[in-house]
Structure formats: C-alpha cells, structure tokens
Write a protein that holds these residues in place. Sequence first.
Motif, PDB file in Angstrom:
ATOM      1  N   HIS A 107       0.813  -1.205   0.000  1.00 38.62           N
ATOM      2  CA  HIS A 107       0.000   0.000   0.000  1.00 38.62           C
ATOM      3  C   HIS A 107       0.853   1.264   0.000  1.00 38.62           C
ATOM      4  N   GLN A 108       1.966   1.252   0.738  1.00 44.32           N
ATOM      5  CA  GLN A 108       2.790   2.451   0.872  1.00 44.32           C
ATOM      6  C   GLN A 108       3.460   2.856  -0.436  1.00 44.32           C
ATOM      7  N   ARG A 109       3.535   1.931  -1.377  1.00 45.56           N
ATOM      8  CA  ARG A 109       4.171   2.249  -2.651  1.00 45.56           C
ATOM      9  C   ARG A 109       3.398   3.332  -3.400  1.00 45.56           C
ATOM     10  N   VAL A 110       2.097   3.453  -3.160  1.00 44.50           N
ATOM     11  CA  VAL A 110       1.274   4.453  -3.843  1.00 44.50           C
ATOM     12  C   VAL A 110       1.805   5.854  -3.585  1.00 44.50           C
ATOM     13  N   ASP A 111       2.034   6.196  -2.325  1.00 43.63           N
ATOM     14  CA  ASP A 111       2.534   7.531  -2.017  1.00 43.63           C
ATOM     15  C   ASP A 111       3.943   7.745  -2.544  1.00 43.63           C
ATOM     16  N   GLU A 112       4.730   6.679  -2.599  1.00 43.27           N
ATOM     17  CA  GLU A 112       6.081   6.797  -3.136  1.00 43.27           C
ATOM     18  C   GLU A 112       6.056   7.189  -4.613  1.00 43.27           C
ATOM     19  N   VAL A 113       5.218   6.522  -5.400  1.00 46.86           N
ATOM     20  CA  VAL A 113       5.198   6.840  -6.837  1.00 46.86           C
ATOM     21  C   VAL A 113       4.532   8.184  -7.096  1.00 46.86           C
ATOM     22  N   LEU A 114       3.588   8.579  -6.259  1.00 50.57           N
ATOM     23  CA  LEU A 114       2.998   9.915  -6.409  1.00 50.57           C
ATOM     24  C   LEU A 114       4.061  10.990  -6.230  1.00 50.57           C
ATOM     25  N   ARG A 115       4.989  10.768  -5.309  1.00 52.91           N
ATOM     26  CA  ARG A 115       6.087  11.727  -5.136  1.00 52.91           C
ATOM     27  C   ARG A 115       7.043  11.679  -6.325  1.00 52.91           C
ATOM     28  N   ILE A 116       7.310  10.492  -6.829  1.00 53.62           N
ATOM     29  CA  ILE A 116       8.236  10.357  -7.963  1.00 53.62           C
ATOM     30  C   ILE A 116       7.732  11.138  -9.171  1.00 53.62           C
ATOM     31  N   VAL A 117       6.426  11.061  -9.429  1.00 52.77           N
ATOM     32  CA  VAL A 117       5.866  11.725 -10.619  1.00 52.77           C
ATOM     33  C   VAL A 117       5.364  13.129 -10.309  1.00 52.77           C
ATOM     34  N   ASP A 118       5.620  13.609  -9.096  1.00 54.28           N
ATOM     35  CA  ASP A 118       5.267  14.974  -8.689  1.00 54.28           C
ATOM     36  C   ASP A 118       3.756  15.232  -8.745  1.00 54.28           C
ATOM     37  N   LEU A 119       2.988  14.258  -8.255  1.00 50.91           N
ATOM     38  CA  LEU A 119       1.535  14.422  -8.171  1.00 50.91           C
ATOM     39  C   LEU A 119       1.026  14.324  -6.736  1.00 50.91           C
ATOM     40  N   ALA A 120       1.930  14.360  -5.770  1.00 46.09           N
ATOM     41  CA  ALA A 120       1.507  14.198  -4.377  1.00 46.09           C
ATOM     42  C   ALA A 120       0.495  15.251  -3.970  1.00 46.09           C
ATOM     43  N   ASP A 121       0.679  16.488  -4.434  1.00 46.08           N
ATOM     44  CA  ASP A 121      -0.230  17.567  -4.052  1.00 46.08           C
ATOM     45  C   ASP A 121      -1.560  17.506  -4.787  1.00 46.08           C
ATOM     46  N   ALA A 122      -1.630  16.699  -5.844  1.00 47.56           N
ATOM     47  CA  ALA A 122      -2.872  16.583  -6.622  1.00 47.56           C
ATOM     48  C   ALA A 122      -3.484  15.197  -6.486  1.00 47.56           C
ATOM     49  N   ALA A 123      -3.031  14.429  -5.492  1.00 45.83           N
ATOM     50  CA  ALA A 123      -3.451  13.035  -5.363  1.00 45.83           C
ATOM     51  C   ALA A 123      -4.931  12.880  -5.052  1.00 45.83           C
ATOM     52  N   GLU A 124      -5.554  13.879  -4.416  1.00 45.08           N
ATOM     53  CA  GLU A 124      -6.972  13.783  -4.073  1.00 45.08           C
ATOM     54  C   GLU A 124      -7.870  14.422  -5.116  1.00 45.08           C
ATOM     55  N   ARG A 125      -7.285  14.927  -6.171  1.00 47.99           N
ATOM     56  CA  ARG A 125      -8.107  15.460  -7.265  1.00 47.99           C
ATOM     57  C   ARG A 125      -8.617  14.326  -8.136  1.00 47.99           C
ATOM     58  N   ARG A 126      -9.763  14.520  -8.730  1.00 50.83           N
ATOM     59  CA  ARG A 126     -10.329  13.517  -9.624  1.00 50.83           C
ATOM     60  C   ARG A 126      -9.626  13.582 -10.974  1.00 50.83           C
ATOM     61  N   ALA A 127      -9.464  12.412 -11.578  1.00 51.86           N
ATOM     62  CA  ALA A 127      -8.697  12.327 -12.825  1.00 51.86           C
ATOM     63  C   ALA A 127      -9.309  13.170 -13.936  1.00 51.86           C
ATOM     64  N   GLY A 128     -10.626  13.372 -13.870  1.00 50.01           N
ATOM     65  CA  GLY A 128     -11.288  14.178 -14.892  1.00 50.01           C
ATOM     66  C   GLY A 128     -10.866  15.629 -14.889  1.00 50.01           C
ATOM     67  N   THR A 129     -10.246  16.090 -13.793  1.00 50.07           N
ATOM     68  CA  THR A 129      -9.768  17.473 -13.720  1.00 50.07           C
ATOM     69  C   THR A 129      -8.309  17.590 -14.132  1.00 50.07           C
ATOM     70  N   TYR A 130      -7.668  16.481 -14.435  1.00 49.02           N
ATOM     71  CA  TYR A 130      -6.253  16.488 -14.797  1.00 49.02           C
ATOM     72  C   TYR A 130      -6.044  16.956 -16.239  1.00 49.02           C
ATOM     73  N   SER A 131      -4.946  17.641 -16.466  1.00 46.02           N
ATOM     74  CA  SER A 131      -4.512  17.936 -17.830  1.00 46.02           C
ATOM     75  C   SER A 131      -3.964  16.663 -18.461  1.00 46.02           C
ATOM     76  N   LEU A 132      -3.724  16.692 -19.778  1.00 44.64           N
ATOM     77  CA  LEU A 132      -3.170  15.528 -20.453  1.00 44.64           C
ATOM     78  C   LEU A 132      -1.794  15.181 -19.887  1.00 44.64           C
ATOM     79  N   GLY A 133      -1.005  16.212 -19.586  1.00 46.66           N
ATOM     80  CA  GLY A 133       0.311  15.959 -19.010  1.00 46.66           C
ATOM     81  C   GLY A 133       0.226  15.305 -17.648  1.00 46.66           C
ATOM     82  N   MET A 134      -0.729  15.727 -16.831  1.00 43.84           N
ATOM     83  CA  MET A 134      -0.908  15.109 -15.520  1.00 43.84           C
ATOM     84  C   MET A 134      -1.373  13.668 -15.662  1.00 43.84           C
ATOM     85  N   CYS A 135      -2.212  13.410 -16.662  1.00 38.85           N
ATOM     86  CA  CYS A 135      -2.643  12.023 -16.916  1.00 38.85           C
ATOM     87  C   CYS A 135      -1.455  11.156 -17.316  1.00 38.85           C
ATOM     88  N   GLN A 136      -0.527  11.722 -18.074  1.00 40.69           N
ATOM     89  CA  GLN A 136       0.679  10.976 -18.428  1.00 40.69           C
ATOM     90  C   GLN A 136       1.481  10.636 -17.176  1.00 40.69           C
TER      91      GLN A 136
END
Length: 243
Positions: A107-136
């Motif tokens: 389970h802890q790996r989720v937060d690790e990869v969110l930090r790697i891809v620099d999405l930790a601050d947007a982790a609680e946002r819904r994917a429908g609000t993401y830009s194409l780059g954020m989806c990548q």
Amino acid sequence: MSDVSVRGLTKRFGEVHAVEDVTFDAPSGQVTGFLGPNGAGKTTTLRVLLGLEQPNQGSAVIGGRAYRDLPSPRRTVGAVLEASGVHPGRRARTHLRLLARAAGLPHQRVDEVLRIVDLADAAERRAGTYSLGMCQRLAIAGALLGDPEVLILDEPTNGLDPVGVRWLRDLLRELAAEGRTVLVSSHLLAEVTQYADRAVIIAGGRLRYQGPLSGLTENGRSLEDAFFSLVSDQGQTEEVLGR
C-alpha cells in the motif's frame, strides 16, 4: 535485471504485415529509443512484447520469458501504452491503490510513486480534472508501482509541457543508471538524443537500424538526417544494423 529481446518477430492483421521479421535488443542499464514513422509497427511490437497480441512468427521476451510466463509481471515490467483508462470521477490516489491491490503490491508504494511523478499535491483530485500531461504522469506512476526492472513507454511525452519533458528525461536516465531496462517509443527525434543510449528504427514494419545512438550521428550527421535516410523509400530497400 531483465533485458528485452525480440527475434524474428512477425505480426500480420489479415493482409496487412504490421511487423515483418524484426530482431533487436534493449539491454539493461540503458535507455533504448524505439523510433519510426506513424504506422511503422512500433506499437504493435510493444503490444506483442506485453502479451496483448500474439505473433504470427518469432518471439518477444523479457528476461528470457514471454510476458505471460513472468511470475510477477508488475514487479518485472511497468508499461504505458496510452495515458487514458482512468475513470474521470476517480481520485488519483484511489486509482493507484486499486492497481496496487490488484497486483498484490504494498500500500505504501502508492505515495512513493505519487512523489516520484510529482503528483503528491494533486493526489486527491479527480482524474477528470487532470490535464493531459498530468494524466501521463499518473499513467507512469501506475507503471512504477511494482518498482519494475523494465519500463516500456509508448510516446510518453504526449501532453507534457517543457518542465514535464525535462522531468521525464531525468527519470529515464535515473532508472537506466540503476541498471533497469528502459524502452521508449517516440517520434521526437531531438528529445531522444537527450536521453537515449541506443536506437532501434523501424519503418514499414521492418528493422532499419539497431545499435548505439552515436552510430547514427557519426561525422557530424544529425539524427534527423540519419532517420530520414533510413526510412525513405531508398533506405527501406536494405536493413542497416549498427554495431
């Protein structure tokens, strides 16, 4: 670590020869750029490698095994063939937790990869609000969940802004420096020169070159000039292998 090996790969769809007798290697510890015009057979090759298509002839293996025979696929291979596939109403962290649970990953790996891809601050946002780059970035996070030995990416810079492109470049180099195998399909030739050690070029479903990137740019020739020479009608009459 696991190398990627493709030998005599042929894949046909009816009368269409998508890939014909293609052989190449993507060794561990290096970034291999997989290049070719649209319709060259790049995505088909990657789909065979990932067990999504069955070849008519030949083989595509990872660490000597077909994808279906890997004991822990998510821990061996991380792949992104497209950045879609996330429900727009699902939060990024929830999406990754579901992927981790399905693959039996911690389970802890989720937060690790969110930090790697620099999405930790947007982790609680819904994917429908993401830009194409954020989806990548989210798709790459999913590929990294298993801390894989091999990373396979198909056109990963699509939608990334210049900051994102530089981030991805640094990530690919870092992963290769750790001894992992990195295979990246791209049509951005200038960008490939920034991170790739090796190049594989196919056109019309056939191999045109495999070898060190430096083998394409000898004597001051640009990668663009070398690429167009290899994929032109004249270049397609003969297979060129780099040493």
